[in-house]
Scaffold this motif. Structure first.
Motif, PDB file in Angstrom:
ATOM      1  N   SER A   1       0.859  -1.189   0.000  1.00  0.00           N
ATOM      2  CA  SER A   1       0.000   0.000   0.000  1.00  0.00           C
ATOM      3  C   SER A   1       0.893   1.237   0.000  1.00  0.00           C
ATOM      4  O   SER A   1       2.091   1.150   0.279  1.00  0.00           O
ATOM      5  CB  SER A   1      -0.873   0.011   1.251  1.00  0.00           C
ATOM      6  N   GLU A   2       0.293   2.377  -0.289  1.00  0.00           N
ATOM      7  CA  GLU A   2       1.046   3.625  -0.294  1.00  0.00           C
ATOM      8  C   GLU A   2       1.684   3.854   1.088  1.00  0.00           C
ATOM      9  O   GLU A   2       2.813   4.315   1.198  1.00  0.00           O
ATOM     10  CB  GLU A   2       0.105   4.775  -0.671  1.00  0.00           C
ATOM     11  N   ARG A   3       0.945   3.491   2.104  1.00  0.00           N
ATOM     12  CA  ARG A   3       1.437   3.695   3.464  1.00  0.00           C
ATOM     13  C   ARG A   3       2.673   2.837   3.741  1.00  0.00           C
ATOM     14  O   ARG A   3       3.662   3.298   4.321  1.00  0.00           O
ATOM     15  CB  ARG A   3       0.306   3.320   4.425  1.00  0.00           C
ATOM     16  N   HIS A   4       2.609   1.584   3.280  1.00  0.00           N
ATOM     17  CA  HIS A   4       3.752   0.690   3.460  1.00  0.00           C
ATOM     18  C   HIS A   4       4.962   1.224   2.681  1.00  0.00           C
ATOM     19  O   HIS A   4       6.077   1.265   3.207  1.00  0.00           O
ATOM     20  CB  HIS A   4       3.372  -0.717   2.972  1.00  0.00           C
ATOM     21  N   LEU A   5       4.718   1.636   1.455  1.00  0.00           N
ATOM     22  CA  LEU A   5       5.805   2.187   0.633  1.00  0.00           C
ATOM     23  C   LEU A   5       6.461   3.358   1.339  1.00  0.00           C
ATOM     24  O   LEU A   5       7.686   3.469   1.394  1.00  0.00           O
ATOM     25  CB  LEU A   5       5.263   2.672  -0.718  1.00  0.00           C
ATOM     26  N   ARG A   6       5.621   4.236   1.884  1.00  0.00           N
ATOM     27  CA  ARG A   6       6.177   5.420   2.535  1.00  0.00           C
ATOM     28  C   ARG A   6       7.055   5.038   3.712  1.00  0.00           C
ATOM     29  O   ARG A   6       8.091   5.642   3.936  1.00  0.00           O
ATOM     30  CB  ARG A   6       5.040   6.335   3.049  1.00  0.00           C
ATOM     31  N   ARG A   7       6.629   4.041   4.458  1.00  0.00           N
ATOM     32  CA  ARG A   7       7.410   3.663   5.631  1.00  0.00           C
ATOM     33  C   ARG A   7       8.760   3.070   5.219  1.00  0.00           C
ATOM     34  O   ARG A   7       9.802   3.475   5.713  1.00  0.00           O
ATOM     35  CB  ARG A   7       6.628   2.667   6.493  1.00  0.00           C
ATOM     36  N   VAL A   8       8.712   2.139   4.275  1.00  0.00           N
ATOM     37  CA  VAL A   8       9.952   1.446   3.937  1.00  0.00           C
ATOM     38  C   VAL A   8      10.908   2.330   3.133  1.00  0.00           C
ATOM     39  O   VAL A   8      12.110   2.312   3.341  1.00  0.00           O
ATOM     40  CB  VAL A   8       9.665   0.121   3.187  1.00  0.00           C
ATOM     41  N   ARG A   9      10.354   3.169   2.243  1.00  0.00           N
ATOM     42  CA  ARG A   9      11.277   3.966   1.437  1.00  0.00           C
ATOM     43  C   ARG A   9      11.918   5.095   2.240  1.00  0.00           C
ATOM     44  O   ARG A   9      12.848   5.740   1.761  1.00  0.00           O
ATOM     45  CB  ARG A   9      10.600   4.496   0.174  1.00  0.00           C
ATOM     46  N   GLY A  10      11.466   5.296   3.459  1.00  0.00           N
ATOM     47  CA  GLY A  10      12.129   6.243   4.343  1.00  0.00           C
ATOM     48  C   GLY A  10      13.575   5.861   4.617  1.00  0.00           C
ATOM     49  O   GLY A  10      14.368   6.681   5.058  1.00  0.00           O
ATOM     50  N   LYS A  11      13.912   4.604   4.344  1.00  0.00           N
ATOM     51  CA  LYS A  11      15.295   4.158   4.564  1.00  0.00           C
ATOM     52  C   LYS A  11      16.198   4.480   3.394  1.00  0.00           C
ATOM     53  O   LYS A  11      17.394   4.235   3.434  1.00  0.00           O
ATOM     54  CB  LYS A  11      15.301   2.640   4.786  1.00  0.00           C
ATOM     55  N   ILE A  12      15.582   5.005   2.330  1.00  0.00           N
ATOM     56  CA  ILE A  12      16.338   5.219   1.100  1.00  0.00           C
ATOM     57  C   ILE A  12      16.373   6.709   0.746  1.00  0.00           C
ATOM     58  O   ILE A  12      15.376   7.406   0.868  1.00  0.00           O
ATOM     59  CB  ILE A  12      15.672   4.454  -0.065  1.00  0.00           C
ATOM     60  N   GLY A  13      17.528   7.155   0.321  1.00  0.00           N
ATOM     61  CA  GLY A  13      17.647   8.537  -0.160  1.00  0.00           C
ATOM     62  C   GLY A  13      18.185   8.505  -1.572  1.00  0.00           C
ATOM     63  O   GLY A  13      18.846   7.549  -1.975  1.00  0.00           O
ATOM     64  N   MET A  14      17.858   9.534  -2.333  1.00  0.00           N
ATOM     65  CA  MET A  14      18.313   9.514  -3.720  1.00  0.00           C
ATOM     66  C   MET A  14      18.798  10.881  -4.177  1.00  0.00           C
ATOM     67  O   MET A  14      18.242  11.914  -3.808  1.00  0.00           O
ATOM     68  CB  MET A  14      17.170   9.053  -4.626  1.00  0.00           C
ATOM     69  N   VAL A  15      19.851  10.866  -4.991  1.00  0.00           N
ATOM     70  CA  VAL A  15      20.373  12.083  -5.603  1.00  0.00           C
ATOM     71  C   VAL A  15      20.237  11.912  -7.118  1.00  0.00           C
ATOM     72  O   VAL A  15      20.577  10.858  -7.655  1.00  0.00           O
ATOM     73  CB  VAL A  15      21.842  12.317  -5.205  1.00  0.00           C
ATOM     74  N   PHE A  16      19.717  12.955  -7.769  1.00  0.00           N
ATOM     75  CA  PHE A  16      19.348  12.829  -9.177  1.00  0.00           C
ATOM     76  C   PHE A  16      20.350  13.497 -10.105  1.00  0.00           C
ATOM     77  O   PHE A  16      21.058  14.424  -9.713  1.00  0.00           O
ATOM     78  CB  PHE A  16      17.981  13.485  -9.406  1.00  0.00           C
ATOM     79  N   GLN A  17      20.320  13.058 -11.343  1.00  0.00           N
ATOM     80  CA  GLN A  17      21.193  13.653 -12.354  1.00  0.00           C
ATOM     81  C   GLN A  17      20.964  15.159 -12.466  1.00  0.00           C
ATOM     82  O   GLN A  17      21.901  15.941 -12.540  1.00  0.00           O
ATOM     83  CB  GLN A  17      20.915  12.979 -13.701  1.00  0.00           C
ATOM     84  N   HIS A  18      19.685  15.552 -12.478  1.00  0.00           N
ATOM     85  CA  HIS A  18      19.380  16.977 -12.652  1.00  0.00           C
ATOM     86  C   HIS A  18      19.022  17.667 -11.329  1.00  0.00           C
ATOM     87  O   HIS A  18      18.226  18.591 -11.305  1.00  0.00           O
ATOM     88  CB  HIS A  18      18.280  17.158 -13.688  1.00  0.00           C
TER      89      HIS A  18
END
Lengths: 222, 258
Positions: free
Chosen positions: B82-99
């Motif tokens: 669910s969106e809620r689950h995604l939000r919780r787990v992706r909190g462990k991930i950070g991302m830096v973008f090309q642009h």
């Protein structure tokens, strides 16, 4: 009898003044509705759910494809047949607002779709909630560039207010006409009304430009 | 042996008839630094985007820190997250973008405190102190009040790194973070990444065209070709003595280009 008689000008003044107040009130109230409801329309239109966004698109299309006057008649004259009695002022302002909301929503949509997709990706990567992303990241970038087009609709709505006369609201042009009818003399009152419309439009367009500049500076956009 | 920090298990991603990633299996250990290289269209950026949940996967499961990211357990069966689950787990991930994707209407400091305040619930003062520390770390302590438009590409990218770190991720993703930079600005960004690797307990996954940096910095390099890992191994082995012909061809083409 001269072509232009200043006595009539002074006599018409208070009539027009009362009408001008009605016109300005109708414009501001109607446009406030258009701005808020237009944004709501635009946001619903962005829904991930295809049915919801599709229905919204059709509603907007429908409102834009039928005349404002017809919509006002429908609400004011047809409504009561079904027991829906809405006072003229409420019906008039409400329909003006809804009609222009449909146009404004297309403006908002253009602004929203112009925001770089990378902004949404950054919001996801930072785990912002949907509501927060809209409010703090997307809309502050989407709205300043569309202020000039929203301003055009503001002036457009202002010039459409004489339509309210059709449901017996005494706005400025109707007052001018009535004055002319009472005195068998139209030129002064109608010309004055025209001059006032012109004046208001010019002032409004300067104000819109100022708001646009201020917003762009405030949010550091080009 | 504990769970890997990130696990791709038979992950497939396709757009219509085009399969971008084909049954990918990849484990990334805690604190491991992994570089992903390969020709364009090989699916390397898609790996990062799926992990950041910017793309949905068609098949398979992605695990982060021992729990499924793309799925969740409901009464003993695995269902789509669910969106809620995604939000919780992706909190462990950070991302830096090309642009960079900095927020243009916010200062460097505001960029770095927005999410910590609104997502992690830090107080403004706390978030500001942390952001100031991170901006100092990336060498931009004096640029806190600057807007993105007032900064160079290298500076923007360093703010973007600080912004991602402010969320205290366990995994950092770097998606071609120097590709949009003028050549003379690449070094300052790579230095920050180098320093991060040395001083922080971070699992790092980067897609890069900087072969020299990949070689020096990574514990492991994965060469992607046609939606699969064609070859992976320690950088010395992969760059100096690759087993796969594709790898050899790619490396010689890249080295020739300079």
């Amino acid at each position: 009898m001269s072509i232009w008689d200043w006595d009539y000008v002074w006599e018409a003044m208070p009539y027009l003044y009362q009408g001008a107040i009605v016109t300005v009130q109708a414009t501001f109230l109607g446009f406030a509705i258009a701005l808020v409801l237009g944004l709501v329309f635009a946001l619903v239109r962005q829904s991930q759910n295809r049915i919801i966004s599709g229905v919204m698109a059709e509603i907007v299309e429908f409102i834009r494809s039928t005349p404002l006057l017809l919509q006002i008649f429908f609400v004011y004259f047809v409504g009561p047949q079904f027991g829906i009695v809405i006072p003229a002022w409420t019906a008039g302002i409400g329909v003006l607002g809804i009609h222009y909301a449909a146009y404004c929503s297309e403006c908002y949509r253009a602004g929203i779709e112009n925001v770089d997709g990378g902004q949404w990706e950054a919001c996801t990567a930072l785990n912002l909630s949907m509501a927060r992303a809209w409010r703090v990241i997307i809309l502050p970038q989407a709205i300043p560039p569309i202020v000039p087009s929203l301003g055009n609709y503001f002036i457009g709505m202002f010039k459409d207010t004489p339509i309210l006369a059709a449901i017996a609201i005494l706005e400025m042009l109707q007052r001018a006409k009535n004055f002319g009818a009472e005195n068998y003399r139209y030129i002064e009152a109608i010309t004055m009304a025209g001059a006032l419309y012109l004046l208001f439009s010019l002032v409004a367009s300067v104000i819109v430009q100022m708001i646009s500049l201020w917003l762009n500076r405030r949010y550091h956009l080009q | 042996m504990s769970d890997p920090m990130v696990r791709f298990e038979n992950v497939t991603k396709s757009y219509g008839a085009l399969t971008v990633l084909d049954q990918l299996n990849l484990d990334i250990e805690r604190n491991e630094k992994v570089s992903i290289i390969g020709p364009s269209g090989s699916g390397k950026t898609t790996v990062l985007r799926m992990l950041m949940t910017l793309e949905r996967i068609n098949d398979g499961v992605i695990w982060v820190d021992g729990e499924p990211l793309t799925h969740m357990d409901r009464n003993g069966t695995m269902v789509k997250a669910s969106e809620r689950h995604l939000r919780r787990v992706r909190g462990k991930i950070g991302m830096v973008f090309q642009h960079f994707n900095l927020f243009p209407h916010m200062t460097a400091l505001q960029n770095c405190i927005e999410a910590p305040v609104s997502v992690l619930g830090l107080s403004r003062a706390e978030a500001e102190a942390r952001a100031a520390e991170l901006l100092d770390m990336v060498g931009l302590g004096d640029k806190k009040g600057h807007f993105p438009i007032q900064m160079s590409g290298g500076q923007k990218q360093r703010v973007a790194i600080a912004r991602a770190l402010a969320m205290r991720p366990k995994v950092m993703l770097f998606d071609e973070v120097t590709s949009a930079l003028d050549p003379e600005l690449v070094g300052e960004v790579l230095n920050v990444i180098r320093q991060l690797g040395a001083e922080h307990d971070l699992t790092m996954l980067m897609v890069t065209h900087q072969m020299g940096f990949a070689k020096e910095f990574s514990d492991r390099v994965c060469f992607f070709y046609g939606g699969k890992i064609a070859e992976q191994g320690p950088p010395d082995k992969l760059f100096n003595d690759p087993d796969n012909d594709r790898t050899r061809q790619f490396l010689s083409a890249v080295l020739e280009a300079g």
